[in-house]
Design a protein around this motif. Structure first.
Motif, PDB file in Angstrom:
ATOM      1  N   ASN A 112      59.211  62.497   3.199  1.00 59.25           N
ATOM      2  CA  ASN A 112      58.596  61.553   1.731  1.00 59.25           C
ATOM      3  C   ASN A 112      60.797  61.410   0.930  1.00 59.25           C
ATOM      4  OD1 ASN A 112      59.117  64.247   0.099  1.00 59.25           O
ATOM      5  ND2 ASN A 112      57.017  64.241   0.193  1.00 59.25           N
ATOM      6  N   ALA A 113      60.570  60.419   0.287  1.00 58.40           N
ATOM      7  CA  ALA A 113      62.260  61.316  -0.641  1.00 58.40           C
ATOM      8  C   ALA A 113      61.613  62.351  -2.137  1.00 58.40           C
ATOM      9  CB  ALA A 113      61.979  59.740  -1.455  1.00 58.40           C
ATOM     10  N   ALA A 114      62.077  62.751  -2.274  1.00 61.90           N
ATOM     11  CA  ALA A 114      62.410  64.127  -3.653  1.00 61.90           C
ATOM     12  C   ALA A 114      62.777  64.623  -4.335  1.00 61.90           C
ATOM     13  CB  ALA A 114      60.927  65.353  -2.428  1.00 61.90           C
ATOM     14  N   GLY A 115      63.324  64.725  -6.100  1.00 61.81           N
ATOM     15  CA  GLY A 115      63.785  65.168  -5.980  1.00 61.81           C
ATOM     16  C   GLY A 115      64.540  66.423  -6.321  1.00 61.81           C
ATOM     17  N   GLY A 116      65.596  67.615  -5.852  1.00 64.84           N
ATOM     18  CA  GLY A 116      65.638  68.113  -5.811  1.00 64.84           C
ATOM     19  C   GLY A 116      65.164  69.178  -7.310  1.00 64.84           C
ATOM     20  N   ASN A 191      57.142  56.955 -13.660  1.00 65.98           N
ATOM     21  CA  ASN A 191      58.436  57.350 -14.301  1.00 65.98           C
ATOM     22  C   ASN A 191      59.247  58.748 -14.177  1.00 65.98           C
ATOM     23  OD1 ASN A 191      55.767  58.543 -16.453  1.00 65.98           O
ATOM     24  ND2 ASN A 191      57.632  59.380 -16.688  1.00 65.98           N
ATOM     25  N   TYR A 192      60.387  58.628 -14.311  1.00 64.20           N
ATOM     26  CA  TYR A 192      60.799  60.094 -13.384  1.00 64.20           C
ATOM     27  C   TYR A 192      60.693  60.512 -13.890  1.00 64.20           C
ATOM     28  CZ  TYR A 192      62.895  56.932  -9.507  1.00 64.20           C
ATOM     29  OH  TYR A 192      62.770  56.470  -8.321  1.00 64.20           O
ATOM     30  N   GLU A 193      60.476  62.407 -14.359  1.00 68.04           N
ATOM     31  CA  GLU A 193      60.508  62.753 -15.398  1.00 68.04           C
ATOM     32  C   GLU A 193      61.417  63.332 -16.462  1.00 68.04           C
ATOM     33  OE1 GLU A 193      60.816  63.348 -12.146  1.00 68.04           O
ATOM     34  OE2 GLU A 193      58.889  63.051 -11.663  1.00 68.04           O
ATOM     35  N   THR A 194      61.234  63.849 -17.713  1.00 71.34           N
ATOM     36  CA  THR A 194      61.587  64.233 -18.500  1.00 71.34           C
ATOM     37  C   THR A 194      62.501  65.322 -18.111  1.00 71.34           C
ATOM     38  OG1 THR A 194      60.038  64.878 -19.988  1.00 71.34           O
ATOM     39  CG2 THR A 194      59.797  62.876 -20.327  1.00 71.34           C
ATOM     40  N   ALA A 208      60.988  70.622  -4.770  1.00 68.01           N
ATOM     41  CA  ALA A 208      61.007  69.587  -5.142  1.00 68.01           C
ATOM     42  C   ALA A 208      60.163  69.437  -6.484  1.00 68.01           C
ATOM     43  CB  ALA A 208      61.758  69.042  -4.086  1.00 68.01           C
ATOM     44  N   VAL A 209      60.218  67.703  -6.814  1.00 65.84           N
ATOM     45  CA  VAL A 209      58.882  66.900  -7.588  1.00 65.84           C
ATOM     46  C   VAL A 209      59.159  65.319  -6.609  1.00 65.84           C
ATOM     47  CG1 VAL A 209      61.008  66.153  -8.967  1.00 65.84           C
ATOM     48  CG2 VAL A 209      58.712  66.092 -10.052  1.00 65.84           C
ATOM     49  N   GLY A 210      58.175  65.366  -6.626  1.00 67.93           N
ATOM     50  CA  GLY A 210      57.846  62.998  -6.336  1.00 67.93           C
ATOM     51  C   GLY A 210      56.396  63.150  -6.685  1.00 67.93           C
ATOM     52  N   MET A 211      56.150  62.228  -5.605  1.00 72.15           N
ATOM     53  CA  MET A 211      55.164  61.193  -6.652  1.00 72.15           C
ATOM     54  C   MET A 211      54.011  60.954  -5.053  1.00 72.15           C
ATOM     55  SD  MET A 211      56.948  58.796  -8.310  1.00 72.15           S
ATOM     56  CE  MET A 211      58.271  58.616  -9.862  1.00 72.15           C
ATOM     57  N   SER A 212      54.145  61.265  -4.413  1.00 74.34           N
ATOM     58  CA  SER A 212      52.849  61.738  -2.785  1.00 74.34           C
ATOM     59  C   SER A 212      53.031  62.574  -2.607  1.00 74.34           C
ATOM     60  CB  SER A 212      53.655  60.355  -2.285  1.00 74.34           C
ATOM     61  OG  SER A 212      54.881  60.541  -1.278  1.00 74.34           O
ATOM     62  N   ILE A 233      65.495  65.074  -0.178  1.00 78.79           N
ATOM     63  CA  ILE A 233      65.526  64.924  -1.152  1.00 78.79           C
ATOM     64  C   ILE A 233      67.269  64.265  -2.076  1.00 78.79           C
ATOM     65  CG2 ILE A 233      67.468  67.130  -3.388  1.00 78.79           C
ATOM     66  CD1 ILE A 233      64.608  68.082  -1.851  1.00 78.79           C
ATOM     67  N   THR A 234      66.496  63.529  -2.571  1.00 76.52           N
ATOM     68  CA  THR A 234      67.158  61.786  -2.814  1.00 76.52           C
ATOM     69  C   THR A 234      68.713  62.343  -3.670  1.00 76.52           C
ATOM     70  OG1 THR A 234      65.423  61.381  -3.677  1.00 76.52           O
ATOM     71  CG2 THR A 234      65.840  60.501  -1.980  1.00 76.52           C
ATOM     72  N   ASP A 235      68.079  63.219  -5.265  1.00 74.81           N
ATOM     73  CA  ASP A 235      68.799  63.513  -6.429  1.00 74.81           C
ATOM     74  C   ASP A 235      68.708  64.586  -7.112  1.00 74.81           C
ATOM     75  OD1 ASP A 235      65.972  61.751  -6.559  1.00 74.81           O
ATOM     76  OD2 ASP A 235      66.073  62.855  -8.854  1.00 74.81           O
ATOM     77  N   MET A 236      69.282  64.874  -8.130  1.00 74.86           N
ATOM     78  CA  MET A 236      69.530  66.277  -8.593  1.00 74.86           C
ATOM     79  C   MET A 236      68.101  66.576  -9.874  1.00 74.86           C
ATOM     80  SD  MET A 236      70.250  68.644  -6.138  1.00 74.86           S
ATOM     81  CE  MET A 236      69.663  69.960  -6.476  1.00 74.86           C
ATOM     82  N   ALA A 237      67.216  66.475  -9.810  1.00 77.91           N
ATOM     83  CA  ALA A 237      66.195  67.221 -10.721  1.00 77.91           C
ATOM     84  C   ALA A 237      66.344  68.394 -12.169  1.00 77.91           C
ATOM     85  CB  ALA A 237      64.590  66.687 -10.141  1.00 77.91           C
ATOM     86  N   LEU A 238      67.441  68.208 -12.654  1.00 77.29           N
ATOM     87  CA  LEU A 238      67.767  69.277 -13.103  1.00 77.29           C
ATOM     88  C   LEU A 238      67.278  69.962 -14.236  1.00 77.29           C
ATOM     89  CD1 LEU A 238      71.272  70.651 -10.907  1.00 77.29           C
ATOM     90  CD2 LEU A 238      68.478  71.657 -10.495  1.00 77.29           C
ATOM     91  N   PRO A 244      70.598  59.378 -15.462  1.00 77.68           N
ATOM     92  CA  PRO A 244      69.666  58.125 -15.302  1.00 77.68           C
ATOM     93  C   PRO A 244      69.592  58.447 -13.894  1.00 77.68           C
ATOM     94  CG  PRO A 244      71.499  57.494 -16.831  1.00 77.68           C
ATOM     95  CD  PRO A 244      71.875  59.299 -16.742  1.00 77.68           C
ATOM     96  N   LEU A 245      68.428  57.815 -13.514  1.00 73.75           N
ATOM     97  CA  LEU A 245      67.980  57.931 -11.788  1.00 73.75           C
ATOM     98  C   LEU A 245      67.468  56.624 -12.081  1.00 73.75           C
ATOM     99  CD1 LEU A 245      67.730  58.681  -9.460  1.00 73.75           C
ATOM    100  CD2 LEU A 245      65.767  59.916 -10.056  1.00 73.75           C
ATOM    101  N   GLU A 246      67.345  55.973 -10.988  1.00 73.58           N
ATOM    102  CA  GLU A 246      66.983  54.636 -10.711  1.00 73.58           C
ATOM    103  C   GLU A 246      66.465  55.072  -9.440  1.00 73.58           C
ATOM    104  OE1 GLU A 246      69.005  51.407 -11.118  1.00 73.58           O
ATOM    105  OE2 GLU A 246      70.025  51.390 -12.897  1.00 73.58           O
ATOM    106  N   LYS A 249      68.747  54.395  -6.463  1.00 76.48           N
ATOM    107  CA  LYS A 249      69.731  55.780  -5.703  1.00 76.48           C
ATOM    108  C   LYS A 249      69.054  56.290  -4.461  1.00 76.48           C
ATOM    109  CE  LYS A 249      72.209  59.814  -7.775  1.00 76.48           C
ATOM    110  NZ  LYS A 249      72.003  60.432  -8.757  1.00 76.48           N
ATOM    111  N   VAL A 250      67.313  56.409  -5.186  1.00 74.83           N
ATOM    112  CA  VAL A 250      67.019  56.764  -4.196  1.00 74.83           C
ATOM    113  C   VAL A 250      66.108  56.620  -2.627  1.00 74.83           C
ATOM    114  CG1 VAL A 250      64.441  57.451  -4.039  1.00 74.83           C
ATOM    115  CG2 VAL A 250      64.656  58.407  -6.290  1.00 74.83           C
ATOM    116  N   VAL A 251      66.753  55.206  -2.570  1.00 74.95           N
ATOM    117  CA  VAL A 251      66.337  54.226  -1.649  1.00 74.95           C
ATOM    118  C   VAL A 251      68.023  55.189  -0.980  1.00 74.95           C
ATOM    119  CG1 VAL A 251      66.443  52.331  -0.332  1.00 74.95           C
ATOM    120  CG2 VAL A 251      65.204  52.993  -2.439  1.00 74.95           C
TER     121      VAL A 251
HETATM  122  N1  HPA Z   1      61.505  62.670  -9.642  1.00 71.35           N
HETATM  123  C1  HPA Z   1      60.100  62.047  -8.586  1.00 71.35           C
HETATM  124  N2  HPA Z   1      60.327  61.796  -7.631  1.00 71.35           N
HETATM  125  C2  HPA Z   1      61.182  61.354  -7.273  1.00 71.35           C
HETATM  126  C3  HPA Z   1      62.765  61.272  -7.517  1.00 71.35           C
HETATM  127  C4  HPA Z   1      62.661  62.722  -8.552  1.00 71.35           C
HETATM  128  O1  HPA Z   1      63.232  62.581  -9.306  1.00 71.35           O
HETATM  129  N3  HPA Z   1      63.127  61.115  -5.963  1.00 71.35           N
HETATM  130  C5  HPA Z   1      62.595  60.876  -5.258  1.00 71.35           C
HETATM  131  N4  HPA Z   1      60.985  60.967  -5.624  1.00 71.35           N
END
Ligand code: HPA
Length: 272
Positions: A112-116, A191-194, A208-212, A233-238, A244-246, A249-251
């Motif tokens: 999967n792709a996930a936020g770090g 939605n991505y996380e607050t 890491a956080v994701g949706m799958s 890890i496609t983006d930093m979820a700190l 802001p994340l779209e 960017k993940v792809v």
């Molecule tokens: N949050 C949730 N799901 C994700 C993220 C994220 O930051 N990046 C990729 N999938």
């Protein structure tokens, strides 16, 4: 039709096209589809042709099963998965894993792709999933239990198989990939996380956080399949420095890590 009959129907359809053994199945996450380019002697089956299979709705996710040869093994690759946020029930999201088991698959690699959330991670890192905390708020095993599939109260002490984790770490070392390890937390999305949510998810132990992924992992464990999970890890979820994340960017980052990711998964499959 009962769930068991639905699974049998779909598995029979696939078996009519390919009746041989399958050594391992791989679920390919966002932007990781290029693994299929390395599969030889391909049999390609569209999800839309398989009875009872749902259809993929997300851009960037194809909707095909590919069966063929990879690194000396027979592989079944799922190019495109089903997400809870698309509106599918948990039963539907995990249906393909049920079908895999009926096709004789005993080992499953989930990606999967996930936020770090671990500050030591960087975008395009790969993380071996050592454990998860299910924060989706639903579970694919809720409802009547089918004893022929697995136990009512299935064990999750080895949800991510320790031997497969060791094998993957050794493969990463051999390929000189700086591999991370950690706990994956799935949320429902879309939605991505607050920042406050990320603070909580980090505090309870997530890296890491994701949706799958976790629905499939729970169902695979229910049926005693061995699972290896790898996140890109496609983006930093700190929480404290969230930008802001779209999805694009993940792809994009998943694509940047794709070669490394594909090399790792190929090496793991070779060594299975
Ligand atoms: N949050 C949730 N799901 C994700 C993220 C994220 O930051 N990046 C990729 N999938």
């Amino acid at each position: 039709m009962s769930l068991i009959d639905k699974i049998k129907y779909a598995a029979d359809y696939i078996r009519n096209i390919y009746s041989g053994k399958i050594d391992v199945a791989v679920i390919l996450g966002s932007g990781l589809g290029s693994l299929v380019e390395y599969i030889d002697n391909k049999v390609v089956i569209k999800y839309s042709d398989i009875p009872n299979f749902p259809k993929s709705t997300v851009k960037g996710h194809a909707g095909e099963l590919i069966i063929g040869d990879l690194e000396g093994k027979k592989v079944l690759a799922m190019n495109g998965r089903f997400h809870y946020y698309e509106g599918y029930s948990m039963e539907t999201v995990t249906f393909p894993v049920r079908v895999m088991k009926f096709l004789g698959v005993e080992k499953l690699i989930v990606t999967n792709a996930a936020g770090g959330m671990n500050p030591e991670f960087e975008p395009a890192d790969l993380m071996i999933i050592t454990d998860h905390i299910n924060m989706i708020g639903d579970n694919p095993l809720i409802g009547p239990n089918y004893d022929e599939l697995g136990a009512r109260f299935p064990d999750m002490s080895n949800a991510y198989d320790k031997q497969l984790i060791e094998l993957a770490k050794n493969c990463a070392k051999r390929l000189d990939i700086d591999i991370k390890e950690g706990v994956y937390i799935p949320v429902s999305g879309p939605n991505y996380e607050t920042p406050a949510e990320l603070k909580m998810l980090r505090t309870i132990g997530g890296d890491a956080v994701g949706m799958s992924t976790v629905p499939e992992v729970i169902v695979a464990n229910h049926m005693s399949m061995k699972v290896l999970g790898v996140s890109c890890i496609t983006d930093m979820a700190l929480a404290d420095e969230l930008e802001p994340l779209e999805h694009s960017k993940v792809v994009e980052t998943a694509n940047r890590a794709q070669k490394k990711f594909v090399n790792l998964v190929k090496e793991v499959i070779k060594e299975l």
